[in-house]
Write a protein that holds these residues in place. Structure first.
Motif, mmCIF file in Angstrom:
data_model
loop_
_atom_site.group_PDB
_atom_site.id
_atom_site.type_symbol
_atom_site.label_atom_id
_atom_site.label_comp_id
_atom_site.label_asym_id
_atom_site.label_seq_id
_atom_site.Cartn_x
_atom_site.Cartn_y
_atom_site.Cartn_z
ATOM 1 N N TRP A 1 55.937 -55.589 90.698
ATOM 2 C CA TRP A 1 57.216 -55.907 91.335
ATOM 3 C C TRP A 1 58.104 -54.682 91.474
ATOM 4 C CZ3 TRP A 1 61.688 -54.950 88.713
ATOM 5 C CH2 TRP A 1 61.587 -54.809 87.315
ATOM 6 N N VAL A 2 57.926 -53.692 90.608
ATOM 7 C CA VAL A 2 58.692 -52.450 90.749
ATOM 8 C C VAL A 2 58.365 -51.817 92.097
ATOM 9 C CG1 VAL A 2 59.043 -50.143 89.810
ATOM 10 C CG2 VAL A 2 58.688 -52.062 88.263
ATOM 11 N N VAL B 1 57.157 -53.367 94.726
ATOM 12 C CA VAL B 1 57.695 -54.205 95.797
ATOM 13 C C VAL B 1 59.179 -53.921 95.996
ATOM 14 C CG1 VAL B 1 58.220 -56.571 96.480
ATOM 15 C CG2 VAL B 1 55.999 -56.033 95.474
ATOM 16 N N LEU B 2 59.883 -53.830 94.897
ATOM 17 C CA LEU B 2 61.323 -53.600 94.967
ATOM 18 C C LEU B 2 61.637 -52.259 95.629
ATOM 19 C CD1 LEU B 2 63.460 -55.527 93.728
ATOM 20 C CD2 LEU B 2 63.899 -53.704 92.080
ATOM 21 N N ILE B 3 60.978 -51.230 95.170
ATOM 22 C CA ILE B 3 61.240 -49.901 95.717
ATOM 23 C C ILE B 3 60.861 -49.855 97.193
ATOM 24 C CG2 ILE B 3 60.513 -47.489 95.633
ATOM 25 C CD1 ILE B 3 60.333 -47.756 92.617
ATOM 26 N N ARG C 1 60.786 -52.359 99.330
ATOM 27 C CA ARG C 1 61.752 -53.100 100.139
ATOM 28 C C ARG C 1 63.018 -52.267 100.321
ATOM 29 N NH1 ARG C 1 58.462 -54.316 101.655
ATOM 30 N NH2 ARG C 1 57.078 -56.083 101.499
ATOM 31 N N PHE C 2 63.370 -51.563 99.273
ATOM 32 C CA PHE C 2 64.548 -50.711 99.338
ATOM 33 C C PHE C 2 64.361 -49.627 100.406
ATOM 34 C CE2 PHE C 2 66.679 -46.827 97.711
ATOM 35 C CZ PHE C 2 67.971 -47.248 97.889
#
Lengths: 368, 335, 326, 319, 559
Positions: free
Chosen positions: D145-146, D148-150, D152-153
Motif C-alpha cells: 500500500w505504500v 500504491v499511495l506514493i 497515486r500521489f
C-alpha cells in the motif's frame, strides 16, 4: 542414514492474475506448479524436462523459495523449509544454491567477479577471515576453471561459457549441498555446452553435490541425470531412471517428446518413427479438465477428461507415471487416434507490455 | 476497453477530489487572496471586515470546505474575483481560444513532424539527418516565449506580415457560435472573419508548435529507425514487396505507435506552452487566464477550477491516447 | 545446372572502426529440389550469408562481394527493384523468431495475401481466399478466422506455420529457412520440421536450412556445409558428414553434443576456448586457437577449401583421420 | 610431441603470442559497465560537444570572479550617467557589453549568470532527484500500500503539465523568493524521478541477478542497496542530465511570467532574459540575445550529453 | 504609413478570405450571421471607430461597485458625475450639476442640475433621480454589496445605521435642485463628487435590472444585469457590449448627449495587458491609441511619429518607513534614509517619462502644496553622519517590495527597489529585501500587519483635495507606518482636513506638508511619475487627464 536430500510433497505454486478498477483484485490463477511430489537423493542428479511454460523453472524457484509456494511441503535434509522464517531462511540458503540460464542477466553487470563471489560470503558472515576467504575464492575459481586474474574483471568481459562458470562459482563458493541449475547450458553455443556439462559432472564427482537440473533439452538431461522427471502443464507426468525412461517411456507425452528430439545421426533419423503432437500447450491459467495432456494425446479416452490421473508407481523399477492407460498403451492394446489441433491463445504472461512501466522521459515533454 | 475507460474515470475522479481538497486547504492557508484582491488599495479596515464576513471567511474552515464541496459538486465554482463572472463562464469562454490554438499547433507539429522525422530516419547518418537532429535539439532548448518575441518582433513590426496579437482584428464584428473563430467564420459564412482569425492564428500556432514539432520529429525518427530494424520489415522485404507498400503498410503504421503516445502527452503539455505563447500574443485563452489569475490578482476561484480543468484535460487526453493506441495496435486490445 | 550457385561470397561490415569480415569467401551450390544445410555456431556467418543471398543486408555499412547466381542471374548485380521481383516469388525465406518476423499490427490474412497481390497480381479478395487455403495447407486450424487475427493471438508454432505459408505462397523454387525452429519447443519443432519436409518434398522446392542444431540437419538435408568464422570448413553429404567428419571442428562438435540415444554419463568431448578466440593475423585457420590437431601449417598459411573424393570439400591441413567403418 | 602433428618453433611462437593476447585481455583489469559506457561516450562526438559546452560554462561559473571584469551588482556612475528610461548605454571602455537597465556591467552579469543559472539548475534538479529517488526507492522497495499511495500521489502531480504545475506551485507558495522558484521547478520533477526509479526497481526486482542475490541469501536491505538501487540509478542519472536543461528553461519561463526569482539583483540568465530582456528588447536587444543564447547553449549541452548518455547505456547499442 | 499598413493588412485578409471561402463551401450555412449588413467600413468613413488599447479588464459597469481605473474608463464614457474636472486638469467644473454650493457649515450641498438631460433609457435626469442615487448608496443592503463600495465607504464613512456615516439625506427641492445634507463636514467634498464611482445612474434602469443585487458566490461576487449588461447613465457613449472572448468593449455614440457629442460613431476599448503588445498593435495600426506605453518605448514611438501624451502628474511614489522598529522612531534615522536616496538619478534612470522628484506627498497642482519644504538632496555623507549621530550604524532593515504588479506610479517595483536598496546600502544601511506578490501577501503584510521596516507604495489621486493624498496616508494611525505615537501629526492633518475656509485650509495643509518633510517624515516621497498615453498621428482631441480620467467624446480620427 537417510539418503534423501530433498522431498517435495504436493508442491503448488499458483500466481494470481490481477486486475481491478483502482486496486488490483485477483481475477484468476496461473497454475504454474500444480501438485508435484518428488524426491531427490543425496549425490544424484535429478533432471526435470518439459516444454516452456510447463512450470519446471517455477518448481525450481519454488523449491528454493525464491517464489513463495502456495501450498505443499518442502523437506530439505529433514528440515521443513517452508517453516523457516526470515533470517532462518536466509541462513539456510547457503545449503541450496542456484545456477541460472542466462549468465549475463543473472550477473550484476556492475560488480566485479570478486565482489560477486564475496557477496554471498558476506551474507553468511564468511568474509571475516580474509586469508581463508582468499583461499576459498581461489579454489572456487580453480574448480570452475577460471584464472585467479578473473577476480577483478567484470562479467561482460567474459565469453558466454566463462560467464556461466562465474555463475557456477558464485553458487559453489558457499559450499552448498544442492544446486538447482535452471537451463544451465541452453543459452550457450553448442561447442561450449559440453564444457559446462562436463564441469557440472566434475564438480559433482569431486564435491558430492546434488543437482536438480532443469532443462528442455532431453538429450542434455539424459546425459547428466540419474533420475528424470517429465513435466507437463504444472505436473509431473512421468518419472524414471534416465535409461529406463529412454528405453521404456510410458506416458504418451514422454513418448512424443522422445520421438521429437532430433538426433545428429542421419541413419537414426531416417528410421525413427515420430509421434507428432497436434497443437500447442494449453494455457496454465486455464488447464484442461482431467488429464491435462488429453487435448493433445493420441490415446485419450473419455475417462481422461473426467478424472485426473495420479502419478503412480508403475512397477518395481520405481518408474512412476500419471496415465490411466499406461499399461494398455505399452501393451499396444490402445490404438492411437488422430487429434485435431485446437487453437491455443498465448497466455497473458506472453502479452506484450508487461514489465517495467512506460515512463515518459522529460525530453518528451515540452520545455518552455 | 470499457474496463480501461471506467478505470481511468474512477482514477480521474479520485485525482480530482484529491487535487481539489489539497488546493482548497492550501489556498485558505495563504496570505492575501480574495480579500486583498477584492479590496484594492483604498479599502478601510471596516470594509475589510465586511468583506471577510461577506465571503464567509469568519466561519470554521470545515464549514467553508463543505460549502465549497457542495458548490463544486453542483458545478458551481464560484465567481471570478477579477471579473465577477461565474468561473464556469470565464473558463468556457477561454477554452475554445486555447483549443483552437492547441489544435492548430498539433496539426502543425504532426503534419510537419512526422514526415520530417521519417525523412530524417531514411537519411540516417547523412547531412539531412544530422541537420534535423541539431535543429530539433535547438528547438527543444529555446525558451519559447523568447522565440515568440522574436517572431513577433520580426514579422509584425516594420514588415506587417502578421498581426502582433489577439485572435481577430479589433472591431471586426464576427459572430460567435462555437468560440473557434476560424470555424465560426465558416459556419456563419463570414469568410473574412474566418480568414482574419486564421491570419491571427499563424504566429501563435507556430510558436506553440515548436517544441512538440521538435519532439515529434525526434520520436518519429527514432521510432522509424527502430521499426526499420524490426524483423517484420525484413520479412516484408523478403516478400519482395514494393518500397511504397513496405513504407506505408509496414513501417509507418508501426512507427506511429510511440508518436501517438507523444502526441497525447504533448497535447496535455501544450496547455503549459500555451501559458507562455498566449502571454506573448495576448491570446485570450486559458493560458492568459492562468497568468491573469495568478499574477497580481490571485484569482483563486478561477485558479482552482483551472487546475482541475488541466487535470481533466490531461487525463482525458491520455485516455484518448490509450484508446487510439488500442485502435492502432491490436496487441493492446486484449486487455 | 544448380539452382543457386554461391561463389566466393564475402560480406565485410564497416560500421565503426575496424572492418569485420562476417562471411569470408563462401561458395556452395543448391540443386533444384535439394536440401542444403548451413550449420555453425552463432557468429559463424550463416545468417549473414542467407541475408546476402536475399539482398536483405542493410545497404549502408557493409560490402558484399562475390557472385550469387540464381538461374544464372547474379542476384548481387540485379537492380534493387528487379531483386524485389524475385524475392518472395522465386525465393522465399522464413526466420528464427516468428513473432517478431510478423507485423504485429496487420491481420494475418493480409500479410499472406500481400505477397500474392504483389507477385501474382491478385485482387485483395482473391488473394485472401488463396491465403485461407495456404493457412489451411500449413496446418493452421480454422483458417477463415485466422485471416482476421493478429500474430500475437497465435502460439509460436502457429506463427511459424503462418510464416511458412507466406514464404511458400508463390511456390518459390528456393526456400531459405534461417533457424526456423530455434525459438520453438521440441514437440513443436518436430511439427514444423515435418511440415517443411513434406512441403519441400511435395513441391520440389529447394531448401537452404540454416541451423546450429546438427540434429535438425541430420534428418532433413542432403548436403551439409559447416561454417566457422565466416568460412565453409567442411562440406559433405549428410551421411558422410555424420559418419565421418574430417574437420576437427565438425568432428569435435559432433562429439561434444550429448545424444539422446547414447547412455548416461561420461565426459563429453569438449572444444577449448570460445568462438571469439581468433588468431591475431589474417592467415591461418581460424579454428587453430581451439584446435587439438593444430600444426605449423594451420597457423602460418592460408588453408584452402579442397574438394574431397566423395564430392564434399574440406578446409583443413591436418584432418581427422577417417575411421575404419565398424 | 604430445599432439598429432606437433608444433614447430614458429608455431610455438605464434601460439605463445595467442596466449599472450589472451592473458593481456585478462589483465586489462576490471572495466565496469559504467566505465565501458564512459569510454563509448568519449568516442561519441555528440557527447563530447555536450560535455565541452557544460565544462566551459562550469569553468566560467567557478572562476566567475576571475573572468568577470566587474562586480555584477555594482552600479557604475559612468554607466548610470548615460542611463535613462529609454536608453541603455552600449559597450564602452571597461564595459565590453555595456550596461544593463540599472547601470550594472552587463558582461559581468553574463559571466556571473553562469554561476547563478547552473546553481538554480543543479539545485532544482538535485532536490527533485533526491525527493523523487527517495519516494521511488521506498515505493519500489517496500511495495504494497505504500507503493500504491506514493504512486497515486505522483499521479496527482503528473495530472498537471510540468510548467503548469510549477506555475501553480509558485502561485501557491507562501513566499516568493529564489527558493520558491527552485523548489517549484524541483518538485515538478519529483514524480518523474520517483516513477522512473520505481519502475526500474520493479524491473530489477524481477531480474535474474536480484533473484541470484536472494538465492545467495543476501540480506534484503543489501539486495535493495547493492543491486536494485545502483542498477536503477543509471536511468535516473540520465534523466537528471536532461532535466537540468528543462529546469533552466522552466525558471526562465517563470521569470517571463513574472513569477520567477523576484530579486533582479541576482544575475541569472533566465531572469535576465525573462524580465530585462523582454522589457528592454527594443531599447537594447542584446539584453535578450545574450542570455537567450547562453540558455540555449547550456540547455543544448545538457540535452546532448543526456541523450548520448542514454544512448551509451542503452543495452541495444552495446554490441 | 499607417493607412498603407492597414490597407496592406486588409488586402492580405482578402486573399486569405478567398482561400478560406474556397475551403468552406459546403461547410457553411449552419448558422446565420447576425452581423449588421450595413458594412462597418463604410460607416467608419463617416465618424469612424476609435480603438483604444487599455491595460486591464474592467470588473463591471455599475460605478458604485468599482474602484479601479480600468473599470472607470468605460464607465466614465457612459455616465456623468455631478461635478467633473476640466479636461486635462484636476480643476473642478460643472458636470450634471451646472453649479453647486455649500453652506458655511460645509454640510449642506446644493446642486443646480442641467435641464433636459436624459439617461440612455430615456428617463429624465432630475433632482429626484440624483437623490435616488444618493439614497441608493446610503441604504445599500448586504455585506456583499457594501464591501464592494470601496469609495463610498471611504468617502462617506459608512452606511445607514453606521455611527460614522457622513451622509444624512438628499432632498429634491425642485426638478433641477438637489440638496444633499451631510452629518458632518468633510474636506473631500466637493472634489469627491467628481469621483467616477459616484456617477449618477438611471434609477429606472437600476430598478429594472435589479441593480442593488450583489450576491456572494464562492470567493467572489456576482453582479446584477444592470452592472453587467445594462449600464445606463447620461454619458457621451452608450453601452454597446463587451466581447470577453476578444476583450473588446464597444461603446456607441450617444446622439442625444447633453454636452459635446462624440465625434466618432463608435469606440472600442481593447484590452491588451502587455505593454509591449499594446505598442506593437499601435504600430500595426490595429489600435488608435494605447494606455501606459512602456517608459522605455516613449522615445522610439515619438520618433516614429506617434503622439506620446503625458498626463499631468497626479500621483506619488513613496518609501514607507515603519516606526514599529524602534530605530526608525528616531527622526535622524528617517532623515538619513531620505538623504541616502539618490532620487534624481532614480527619476532619470527609471522614472516614467516626465516624472519629477517628489519632495512632498502631493503634486503641485493640489491645494496646500508647499514649495518651501525641506528637500533632502542626495548626500551620502550626511546620511552616514545622521546614522552615526543616532547610534544606528550597522542598521539592518527589512525592505518589502511587491512583485507581479505594475502601477502607474510604479511601473517596475523590482527595479525601483533594487536602486533604492543599492542607495541605502551605500549609506551603510543593510537591506534585507523581502519580495511579496501584490495580492499574494504584499498588501496584507504591509498594510494590515505592518511587518516591514521599509516598503515602496504609492497613490494616484482620485480628486483634487490634499486630504486625498497626505490625509489618506497620515491622517490616522496606520499599520503601514507604525506611527501610533505621532498624534500631533494626526491632529494637524485632522484639523487641516476639517477646515472649511479655502484660504485657511490651504495654509493649514502647507504647514502640514512642511512638517511632514521636516518634523515627522513618516515616509520619503520619491517621485511624481505621470503615466502616458500614445496615439497614432491621426488621432485628434485626446486630452490626457491627470486623474487618468480621459473622456473620449472629443476624440476624432482624421484621414
Amino acid at each position: 542414514m537417510n539418503d534423501t536430500l530433498v522431498e517435495l510433497d504436493d508442491l503448488k505454486v499458483h500466481f494470481p492474475i490481477k486486475s481491478g478498477l483502482l486496486f488490483d483484485r485477483t481475477i484468476g490463477w496461473v497454475y504454474a506448479v500444480d501438485g508435484v511430489s518428488l524426491t531427490i537423493r543425496r549425490g544424484e542428479t535429478y533432471g526435470l524436462v518439459g516444454e516452456s511454460g510447463c512450470g519446471k523453472s517455477t518448481l525450481g524457484r519454488g523449491l528454493l523459495r525464491l517464489v513463495e509456494p502456495t501450498s505443499g511441503r518442502i523437506t530439505f535434509d529433514g528440515t521443513d523449509v517452508r517453516a523457516l522464517e526470515g533470517e532462518q531462511m536466509r541462513r539456510f540458503r547457503r545449503r541450496m544454491q542456484m545456477v541460472f540460464q542466462d549468465p549475463m542477466s543473472s550477473l550484476d553487470p556492475r560488480q566485479s567477479v570478486e565482489s560477486l563471489l564475496v557477496e554471498g560470503l558476506k551474507a553468511h558472515g564468511l568474509h571475516k577471515d580474509k586469508a581463508a576467504m582468499r583461499t576459498r575464492l581461489r579454489s572456487t575459481l580453480d574448480a570452475v576453471g577460471l584464472p585467479a586474474s578473473a577476480l577483478n574483471r567484470y562479467p561482460h568481459e567474459f565469453s558466454g561459457g566463462q560467464r556461466q562458470r562465474i555463475g557456477i562459482a558464485r553458487a559453489l563458493v558457499l559450499g552448498p549441498e544442492l544446486i538447482v541449475a535452471d537451463e544451465p547450458v541452453s543459452a550457450l553455443d553448442v561447442s561450449i555446452q559440453a564444457q559446462v556439462v562436463n564441469l557440472l559432472g566434475d564438480l559433482q564427482d569431486s564435491l558430492g553435490l546434488t543437482y536438480l537440473v532443469i532443462a528442455h533439452d532431453l538429450a542434455v538431461v539424459r546425459h547428466i541425470s540419474d533420475t528424470i522427471g517429465v513435466m507437463y502443464l504444472g505436473a509431473l507426468v512421468e518419472e524414471a531412471q534416465a535409461d529406463q525412461l529412454y528405453e521404456r517411456p510410458l506416458h504418451p507425452y514422454t513418448r512424443a517428446l522422445l520421438s521429437a528430439v532430433p538426433i545428429p545421426d542421419p541413419y537414426v533419423e531416417d528410421q525413427r518413427e515420430r509421434i507428432l503432437l497436434a497443437g500447442d500447450l494449453p494455457s496454465p491459467a486455464n488447464p484442461p479438465t482431467g488429464c491435462r495432456f488429453r487435448t493433445r494425446c493420441p490415446w485419450s479416452q473419455e475417462r481422461c477428461a473426467e478424472q485426473r490421473p495420479e502419478l503412480r508407481v508403475f512397477d518395481d523399477s520405481g518408474q512412476r507415471v500419471a496415465c490411466h492407460f499406461a499399461e494398455e498403451i505399452l501393451r499396444g492394446e490402445l490404438r492411437p487416434h488422430e487429434v485435431r489441433a485446437e487453437i491455443v491463445r498465448p497466455g497473458s504472461e506472453a502479452a506484450p507490455g508487461v514489465g517495467a512501466e512506460l515512463i515518459q522521459t522529460r525530453t518528451d515533454v515540452p520545455a518552455p | 476497453m470499457l474496463r480501461v475507460v471506467s478505470r481511468r474515470l474512477v482514477q480521474l475522479a479520485i485525482t480530482l477530489f484529491a487535487l481539489m481538497t489539497l488546493v482548497f486547504f492550501w489556498l485558505r492557508s495563504l496570505p492575501g487572496g480574495p480579500v486583498d484582491a477584492l479590496l484594492g488599495e483604498r479599502a478601510t479596515p471596516q470594509t475589510r471586515e465586511l468583506l471577510t464576513k461577506a465571503l464567509g471567511y469568519d466561519q470554521p474552515i470545515w464549514v467553508q470546505y463543505g460549502r465549497f464541496l457542495k458548490n463544486v459538486l453542483t458545478g458551481n465554482f464560484g465567481n471570478s474575483i477579477r471579473t465577477g463572472e461565474p468561473v464556469i463562464d470565464v473558463i468556457s469562454r477561454s477554452f475554445p481560444a486555447t483549443a483552437e490554438l492547441a489544435i492548430a499547433a498539433i496539426i502543425l507539429a504532426v503534419g510537419l513532424g512526422v514526415p520530417l522525422g521519417y525523412v530524417a530516419a531514411r537519411h540516417r547518418g547523412r547531412v539531412l539527418d544530422n541537420a534535423t537532429i541539431i535543429v530539433t535539439l535547438i528547438g527543444i532548448s529555446v525558451p519559447i516565449f523568447f522565440l515568440g518575441y522574436l517572431l513577433k518582433g520580426w514579422l509584425t513590426q516594420g514588415v506587417h506580415l502578421f498581426p502582433p496579437s489577439g485572435r481577430i482584428t479589433t472591431g471586426l464584428d464576427n459572430t460567435e457560435v462555437t468560440g473557434f473563430f476560424v470555424l465560426d467564420g465558416l459556419l456563419t459564412r463570414e469568410f473574412d472573419a474566418s480568414a482574419d482569425a486564421l491570419w491571427h492564428l499563424v504566429l501563435p500556432a507556430v510558436t506553440l508548435a515548436t517544441i512538440p514539432l521538435a519532439i515529434i520529429i525526434r520520436i518519429t525518427r527514432a521510432s522509424v529507425l527502430d521499426v526499420l530494424d524490426e524483423d517484420y520489415i525484413r520479412t516484408a522485404d523478403a516478400k519482395g514487396l514494393r518500397n511504397p507498400t513496405v513504407r506505408r503498410r509496414h513501417v509507418l503504421r508501426n512507427a506511429l505507435l510511440p508518436v501517438v503516445t507523444i502526441i497525447g502527452l504533448q497535447t496535455g503539455a501544450l496547455l503549459a506552452g500555451a501559458v507562455l505563447t498566449e502571454k506573448v500574443y495576448n491570446w485570450g485563452g486559458l493560458g492568459t487566464l492562468i497568468t491573469d489569475s495568478i499574477s497580481g490578482s490571485r484569482d483563486y476561484p478561477v485558479l482552482q477550477a483551472l487546475i482541475l480543468l488541466a487535470a481533466v484535460v490531461f487525463i482525458l487526453v491520455n485516455l484518448v491516447v490509450d484508446l487510439s493506441y488500442a485502435v492502432i495496435d491490436p496487441r493492446v486490445r486484449v486487455r | 545446372m544448380p539452382l543457386l550457385d554461391v561463389r566466393d561470397l564475402s560480406v565485410v561490415f564497416q560500421q565503426g572502426g575496424k572492418p569485420f569480415t562476417a562471411v569470408d569467401g563462401v561458395s556452395f551450390t543448391v540443386e533444384p529440389g535439394q536440401a542444403v544445410g548451413l550449420v555453425g555456431e552463432s557468429g559463424c556467418g550463416k545468417s549473414v550469408t542467407s541475408l546476402a543471398i536475399m539482398g536483405l543486408l542493410p545497404r549502408r555499412g557493409n560490402k558484399v562481394t562475390g557472385e550469387v547466381l540464381f538461374d544464372d542471374t547474379d542476384l548481387l548485380r540485379l537492380r534493387p527493384q528487379d531483386l524485389r521481383d524475385r524475392r518472395g516469388r522465386d525465393i522465399g525465406m522464413i526466420f528464427q523468431d516468428p513473432l517478431s518476423s510478423l507485423n504485429p499490427v496487420i491481420p494475418l490474412g493480409l500479410q499472406v495475401a500481400e505477397v500474392l497481390e504483389r507477385h501474382q497480381g491478385k485482387k485483395r479478395q482473391e488473394a485472401l481466399r488463396e491465403a485461407r487455403k495456404l493457412l489451411d495447407a500449413v496446418g493452421i486450424p480454422d483458417p477463415t478466422r485466422r485471416l482476421k487475427e493478429f500474430p500475437h493471438q497465435l502460439s509460436g508454432g502457429m506463427r511459424q506455420r503462418a510464416l511458412i505459408a507466406i514464404a511458400l505462397a508463390c511456390k518459390p523454387r528456393l526456400l531459405i529457412a534461417d533457424e526456423p525452429t530455434t525459438a520453438l519447443d521440441v514437440t513443436i519443432q518436430a511439427q514444423i520440421l515435418t511440415l517443411l519436409k513434406e512441403l519441400v518434398d511435395e513441391s520440389g522446392t529447394a531448401l537452404i536450412m540454416i541451423t546450429h542444431d546438427l540434429g535438425v540437419v541430420a534428418g532433413l538435408c542432403d548436403t551439409v556445409n559447416v561454417l566457422y568464422a565466416g568460412k565453409v570448413v567442411e562440406r559433405a553429404a549428410r551421411h558422410e558428414l555424420f559418419a565421418a567428419a574430417r574437420h576437427p571442428y565438425t568432428h569435435g562438435l559432433l562429439q561434444s553434443v550429448p545424444r539422446l540415444d547414447a547412455g548416461r554419463g561420461g565426459r563429453l568431448h569438449q572444444i577449448r576456448g570460445s568462438v571469439n578466440d581468433n588468431i591475431p593475423w589474417p592467415d591461418g585457420c581460424a579454428f587453430a586457437p581451439r584446435c587439438d590437431r593444430v600444426i605449423d601449417a594451420c597457423i602460418g598459411e592460408t588453408v584452402p577449401l579442397e574438394p574431397t573424393f566423395r564430392g564434399g570439400a574440406l578446409r583443413c591441413t591436418n584432418p581427422v583421420p577417417q575411421e575404419v567403418p565398424a | 610431441m604430445t599432439r598429432p602433428g606437433g608444433l614447430s618453433t614458429l608455431a610455438e611462437h605464434k601460439r605463445r603470442r595467442i596466449d599472450e593476447l589472451t592473458a593481456r585481455t585478462a589483465q586489462a583489469g576490471g572495466v565496469s559497465l559504467i566505465r565501458d559506457a564512459g569510454r563509448r561516450l568519449l568516442r561519441n562526438p555528440t557527447a563530447i560537444v555536450g560535455a565541452t559546452i557544460i565544462l566551459l560554462f562550469l569553468v566560467i561559473a567557478i572562476f566567475a570572479p576571475l573572468v568577470a571584469p566587474h562586480d555584477p551588482v555594482q552600479r557604475f556612475p559612468e554607466l548610470t550617467q548615460d542611463l535613462t528610461v529609454d536608453h541603455i548605454p552600449g559597450p564602452t571602455a571597461g564595459h565590453p557589453l555595456g550596461s544593463d537597465p540599472l547601470g550594472r556591467d552587463f558582461a559581468s552579469r553574463m559571466v556571473y549568470g553562469a554561476r547563478q543559472t547552473l546553481f538554480v539548475g543543479v539545485l532544482a534538479t538535485m532536490i527533485g532527484l533526491l525527493i523523487g529517488v527517495l519516494l521511488g526507492a521506498i515505493a519500489g522497495a517496500v511495495g504494497g500500500w505504500v507503493d500504491v499511495l506514493i504512486m497515486r500521489f505522483t499521479d496527482v502531480m503528473l495530472a498537471l503539465p510540468s510548467l503548469l504545475l510549477a506555475i501553480t506551485l509558485v502561485a501557491l507558495a507562501r513566499e516568493s523568493t529564489q527558493w520558491t522558484v527552485i523548489m517549484a521547478v524541483a518538485i515538478v520533477n519529483v514524480p518523474i524521478f520517483a516513477r522512473l526509479l520505481r519502475g526500474s526497481m520493479l524491473a530489477q526486482r524481477e531480474s535474474d541477478h536480484v533473484l541470484a542475490a536472494r538465492a545467495l541469501g543476501v540480506k534484503r536491505r543489501d539486495v535493495v542497496t547493492r543491486h536494485m538501487l545502483p542498477n536503477s540509478l543509471t536511468a535516473v542519472i540520465v534523466q537528471a542530465t536532461l532535466t537540468f536543461a528543462v529546469a533552466i528553461l522552466d525558471a526562465a519561463a517563470l521569470s517571463f511570467l513574472g513569477l520567477g526569482d523576484p530579486d533582479i539583483n541576482r544575475a541569472e540568465w533566465g531572469l535576465m532574459l525573462g524580465v530585462d530582456g523582454v522589457r528592454y528588447f527594443e531599447v537594447r536587444p542584446e539584453l535578450a540575445y545574450f542570455p537567450a543564447l547562453a540558455i540555449i547553449l547550456v540547455a543544448l549541452g545538457f540535452t546532448l550529453l543526456g541523450e548520448s548518455m542514454r544512448e551509451a547505456l542503452d543495452p541495444k547499442n552495446r554490441r | 504609413m499607417r493607412a498603407s499598413g492597414m490597407q496592406a493588412q486588409r488586402r492580405r485578409t482578402a486573399i486569405a478570405a478567398g482561400v478560406v471561402a474556397a475551403l468552406a463551401i459546403g461547410v457553411a450555412g449552419c448558422a446565420e450571421s447576425d452581423r449588421d449588413s450595413g458594412g462597418d467600413e463604410d460607416k467608419a468613413a463617416a465618424g469612424g471607430t476609435f480603438i483604444f488599447a487599455g491595460a486591464g479588464d474592467p470588473k463591471n459597469f455599475d460605478p458604485i461597485f468599482n474602484d479601479d481605473g480600468e473599470s472607470f474608463r468605460p464607465i466614465r464614457q457612459m455616465y456623468d458625475t455631478l461635478v467633473t474636472h476640466m479636461p486635462g486638469t484636476a480643476e473642478l467644473t460643472g458636470g450634471l450639476a451646472e453649479s453647486w454650493s455649500n453652506d458655511p457649515t460645509g454640510k449642506v450641498w446644493t446642486f443646480k442640475l442641467r435641464q433636459g438631460v436624459k439617461f440612455h433609457d430615456g428617463s429624465a435626469l432630475d433632482a429626484a433621480a440624483v437623490c435616488a442615487n444618493f439614497d441608493r448608496w446610503y441604504t445599500m443592503k448586504g455585506e456583499a454589496a457594501q464591501s464592494q463600495m470601496i469609495y463610498y465607504a471611504d468617502v462617506f464613512g459608512g452606511f445607514a445605521g453606521s455611527p460614522d456615516a457622513v451622509y444624512d439625506n438628499c432632498k429634491a427641492q425642485d426638478a433641477t435642485t438637489a440638496v444633499v445634507t451631510m452629518k458632518k463636514y468633510k474636506g473631500a467634498f466637493p472634489g469627491a463628487f467628481a469621483l467616477t464611482a459616484f456617477s449618477i445612474a438611471s434609477p429606472t434602469a437600476i430598478k429594472q435590472y435589479d441593480g442593488n443585487k450583489v450576491t456572494q458566490n464562492g470567493d467572489s461576487f456576482a453582479y446584477s444585469a444592470f452592472a453587467t449588461e445594462h449600464p445606463t447613465g447620461t454619458g457621451a457613449f452608450t453601452y454597446g457590449g463587451w466581447n470577453k472572448a476578444t476583450g473588446e468593449i464597444t461603446l456607441n455614440r450617444n446622439p442625444d448627449y447633453w454636452g459635446e457629442k462624440a465625434k466618432v460613431d463608435k469606440m472600442i476599448i481593447k484590452i491588451i495587458k502587455d505593454e509591449n503588445t499594446r505598442k506593437q498593435e499601435l504600430r500595426a495600426g490595429a489600435v488608435h491609441a494605447i494606455d501606459f506605453p512602456a517608459p522605455a518605448d516613449r522615445k522610439a514611438l515619438a520618433a516614429e511619429g506617434y503622439k506620446v501624451l503625458d498626463r499631468p502628474a497626479f500621483n506619488i511614489l513613496y518609501l514607507g518607513i515603519n516606526q514599529k522598529n524602534p530605530k526608525l522612531r528616531d527622526l535622524r534615522v528617517r532623515q538619513a534614509i531620505a538623504y541616502a536616496l539618490n532620487r534624481a538619478q532614480l527619476v532619470q534612470t527609471k522614472g516614467p517619462g516626465g516624472s519629477t522628484v517628489a519632495d512632498q506627498f502631493m503634486p503641485n497642482t493640489v491645494l496646500g502644496y508647499a514649495p518651501d519644504v525641506q528637500k533632502y538632496e542626495y548626500n551620502v555623507d550626511k546620511a552616514k553622519q545622521l546614522l552615526a549621530d543616532a547610534g544606528a550604524t550597522g542598521l539592518t532593515l527589512n525592505f518589502y517590495y511587491p512583485t507581479e504588479v505594475s502601477r502607474p506610479y510604479m511601473p517596475n517595483p523590482q527595479e525601483i527597489f533594487t536602486v533604492l536598496a543599492n542607495d541605502l546600502q551605500a549609506a551603510g544601511i543593510k537591506i534585507n529585501g523581502v519580495p511579496r506578490p501584490w495580492n499574494g501577501g504584499f498588501k496584507d503584510d504591509v498594510q494590515q500587519f505592518g511587518k516591514q521596516d521599509l516598503h515602496i507604495l504609492g497613490w494616484t489621486g482620485d480628486y483634487n483635495d490634499p486630504g486625498n493624498f497626505a490625509g489618506t496616508f497620515f491622517g490616522r494611525e496606520k499599520e503601514e507606518f507604525g506611527d501610533g505615537a505621532m498624534t500631533d501629526m494626526f491632529t494637524a492633518i485632522g484639523k487641516a482636513d476639517a477646515t472649511v475656509d479655502q484660504a485657511a485650509k490651504k495654509a493649514a495643509w502647507e504647514q502640514v506638508n512642511r512638517d511632514l518633510a521636516a518634523k515627522w517624515l513618516p515616509a520619503v516621497p520619491i517621485w511624481h511619475g505621470p503615466p502616458a498615453l500614445a496615439t497614432a498621428k491621426n488621432v485628434e482631441g485626446l486630452v490626457p487627464s491627470p486623474l487618468t480620467a480621459e473622456e473620449f467624446n472629443t476624440v476624432s480620427i482624421t484621414k
